[in-house]
Design a protein around this motif. Sequence first.
Motif, PDB file in Angstrom:
ATOM      1  N   ALA A   1     -18.977 -64.810 -37.412  1.00  0.00           N
ATOM      2  CA  ALA A   1     -18.171 -63.763 -37.379  1.00  0.00           C
ATOM      3  C   ALA A   1     -18.902 -62.568 -36.301  1.00  0.00           C
ATOM      4  N   LEU A   2     -19.930 -62.355 -36.550  1.00  0.00           N
ATOM      5  CA  LEU A   2     -20.866 -61.328 -35.994  1.00  0.00           C
ATOM      6  C   LEU A   2     -20.897 -61.810 -34.549  1.00  0.00           C
ATOM      7  N   ARG A   3     -21.125 -63.045 -34.040  1.00  0.00           N
ATOM      8  CA  ARG A   3     -21.524 -63.588 -33.020  1.00  0.00           C
ATOM      9  C   ARG A   3     -20.136 -63.671 -32.131  1.00  0.00           C
ATOM     10  N   HIS A   4     -18.936 -63.995 -32.771  1.00  0.00           N
ATOM     11  CA  HIS A   4     -17.578 -63.954 -32.094  1.00  0.00           C
ATOM     12  C   HIS A   4     -17.031 -62.552 -31.226  1.00  0.00           C
ATOM     13  N   ARG A   5     -17.529 -61.637 -32.069  1.00  0.00           N
ATOM     14  CA  ARG A   5     -17.248 -60.108 -31.287  1.00  0.00           C
ATOM     15  C   ARG A   5     -18.291 -59.432 -31.771  1.00  0.00           C
ATOM     16  N   ARG A   6     -19.326 -59.415 -31.045  1.00  0.00           N
ATOM     17  CA  ARG A   6     -20.506 -58.682 -31.062  1.00  0.00           C
ATOM     18  C   ARG A   6     -20.453 -57.010 -31.110  1.00  0.00           C
ATOM     19  N   ASP A   7     -19.420 -56.599 -30.656  1.00  0.00           N
ATOM     20  CA  ASP A   7     -19.139 -55.166 -30.595  1.00  0.00           C
ATOM     21  C   ASP A   7     -18.205 -54.712 -31.710  1.00  0.00           C
ATOM     22  N   ALA A   8     -17.851 -55.311 -32.554  1.00  0.00           N
ATOM     23  CA  ALA A   8     -17.027 -55.366 -33.508  1.00  0.00           C
ATOM     24  C   ALA A   8     -17.609 -55.016 -34.915  1.00  0.00           C
ATOM     25  N   CYS A   9     -16.877 -54.007 -35.824  1.00  0.00           N
ATOM     26  CA  CYS A   9     -17.342 -53.780 -36.955  1.00  0.00           C
ATOM     27  C   CYS A   9     -16.438 -55.023 -38.037  1.00  0.00           C
ATOM     28  N   TRP A  10     -17.044 -55.602 -38.643  1.00  0.00           N
ATOM     29  CA  TRP A  10     -16.469 -56.526 -39.806  1.00  0.00           C
ATOM     30  C   TRP A  10     -16.508 -56.209 -41.126  1.00  0.00           C
ATOM     31  N   ILE A  11     -15.474 -56.355 -41.790  1.00  0.00           N
ATOM     32  CA  ILE A  11     -15.044 -56.321 -43.195  1.00  0.00           C
ATOM     33  C   ILE A  11     -15.209 -57.901 -43.643  1.00  0.00           C
ATOM     34  N   ILE A  12     -16.217 -58.205 -44.453  1.00  0.00           N
ATOM     35  CA  ILE A  12     -16.397 -59.619 -44.740  1.00  0.00           C
ATOM     36  C   ILE A  12     -16.204 -59.945 -46.304  1.00  0.00           C
ATOM     37  N   VAL A  13     -15.329 -60.421 -46.734  1.00  0.00           N
ATOM     38  CA  VAL A  13     -14.516 -60.436 -48.278  1.00  0.00           C
ATOM     39  C   VAL A  13     -14.778 -61.934 -48.493  1.00  0.00           C
TER      40      VAL A  13
ATOM     41  N   PRO B   1     -17.103 -57.642 -51.075  1.00  0.00           N
ATOM     42  CA  PRO B   1     -16.861 -57.023 -49.570  1.00  0.00           C
ATOM     43  C   PRO B   1     -17.744 -56.079 -49.277  1.00  0.00           C
ATOM     44  N   GLY B   2     -18.190 -56.468 -47.910  1.00  0.00           N
ATOM     45  CA  GLY B   2     -19.028 -55.460 -47.410  1.00  0.00           C
ATOM     46  C   GLY B   2     -18.729 -55.082 -45.822  1.00  0.00           C
ATOM     47  N   VAL B   3     -19.303 -53.968 -45.302  1.00  0.00           N
ATOM     48  CA  VAL B   3     -18.854 -53.765 -44.004  1.00  0.00           C
ATOM     49  C   VAL B   3     -20.175 -54.234 -43.168  1.00  0.00           C
ATOM     50  N   TYR B   4     -19.865 -54.771 -41.977  1.00  0.00           N
ATOM     51  CA  TYR B   4     -21.163 -55.309 -41.046  1.00  0.00           C
ATOM     52  C   TYR B   4     -20.747 -54.826 -39.666  1.00  0.00           C
ATOM     53  N   GLU B   5     -21.643 -53.903 -39.409  1.00  0.00           N
ATOM     54  CA  GLU B   5     -21.483 -53.279 -37.912  1.00  0.00           C
ATOM     55  C   GLU B   5     -22.192 -54.239 -36.970  1.00  0.00           C
ATOM     56  N   PRO B   6     -22.076 -54.091 -35.658  1.00  0.00           N
ATOM     57  CA  PRO B   6     -22.614 -54.880 -34.684  1.00  0.00           C
ATOM     58  C   PRO B   6     -23.943 -55.209 -34.849  1.00  0.00           C
ATOM     59  N   GLN B   7     -24.795 -54.184 -35.059  1.00  0.00           N
ATOM     60  CA  GLN B   7     -26.289 -54.282 -35.490  1.00  0.00           C
ATOM     61  C   GLN B   7     -26.792 -55.006 -36.834  1.00  0.00           C
ATOM     62  N   ALA B   8     -25.856 -55.426 -37.421  1.00  0.00           N
ATOM     63  CA  ALA B   8     -26.157 -56.457 -38.811  1.00  0.00           C
ATOM     64  C   ALA B   8     -26.468 -57.816 -38.312  1.00  0.00           C
ATOM     65  N   LEU B   9     -26.101 -58.046 -37.158  1.00  0.00           N
ATOM     66  CA  LEU B   9     -26.209 -59.658 -36.677  1.00  0.00           C
ATOM     67  C   LEU B   9     -27.880 -59.616 -36.715  1.00  0.00           C
ATOM     68  N   ALA B  10     -28.686 -58.797 -36.159  1.00  0.00           N
ATOM     69  CA  ALA B  10     -30.086 -59.035 -36.111  1.00  0.00           C
ATOM     70  C   ALA B  10     -30.570 -59.133 -37.555  1.00  0.00           C
ATOM     71  N   LEU B  11     -30.083 -58.326 -38.392  1.00  0.00           N
ATOM     72  CA  LEU B  11     -30.633 -58.487 -39.963  1.00  0.00           C
ATOM     73  C   LEU B  11     -30.558 -59.861 -40.639  1.00  0.00           C
ATOM     74  N   LEU B  12     -29.250 -60.214 -40.370  1.00  0.00           N
ATOM     75  CA  LEU B  12     -28.782 -61.525 -40.909  1.00  0.00           C
ATOM     76  C   LEU B  12     -29.383 -62.670 -40.207  1.00  0.00           C
TER      77      LEU B  12
END
Length: 178
Positions: free
Chosen positions: A64-76, A115-126
């Motif tokens: 998800a985070l790689r698909h749209r690197r500028d998007a905030c994701w709600i992941i459930v 469910p959690g919220v994942y901002e674009p910057q979360a990609l590096a953490l994951l």
Amino acid sequence: HGVPKHLLRVGDGTWFDAVHGALAPHTDEVFALGVGQLPETHADLTRLKDADDGEGPLAGMLAALRHRRDACWIIVACDQPLLTSDAVGWLLRQRGAGRFIVMPRAQHDLANPFPGVYEPQALALLEGLIALGRPSPSRLADHPSVYVPSVPAELRPAWSNLNRPRDVAKLLPPAGDV
């Protein structure tokens, strides 16, 4: 038996329908992560294949985070059919400056990535979890850019991970009660 959890029935639809219904008012598009079967009601959703370098839920999160690197994701997770639009709204209101991930505490005082919220910057953490060989997103709960608020009591059922239809029945009010 043998039915994927997200295809189990709750009310007039599937667990997936319930999760989709809670998310839809808060986003322009809902995606399905992974390759599992979808209910016919959502067969047209955009699907994202799991990332090859992740495992378990992390593989879908990375996709998800790689698909749209500028998007905030709600992941459930698909096993959270008690998710409500109110719970998603509360979750989104927890976003803020410097909060790359919102991973609430709902039960047993443990941070829950879904469910959690994942901002674009979360990609590096994951991606860092992969490098450390520690693929569980909940391991990020102590990171300074991860916000871990307590879920209000009335919204806690939305964070319940369920395994069987009877688990849902225990948490729903009896028919006729409102």
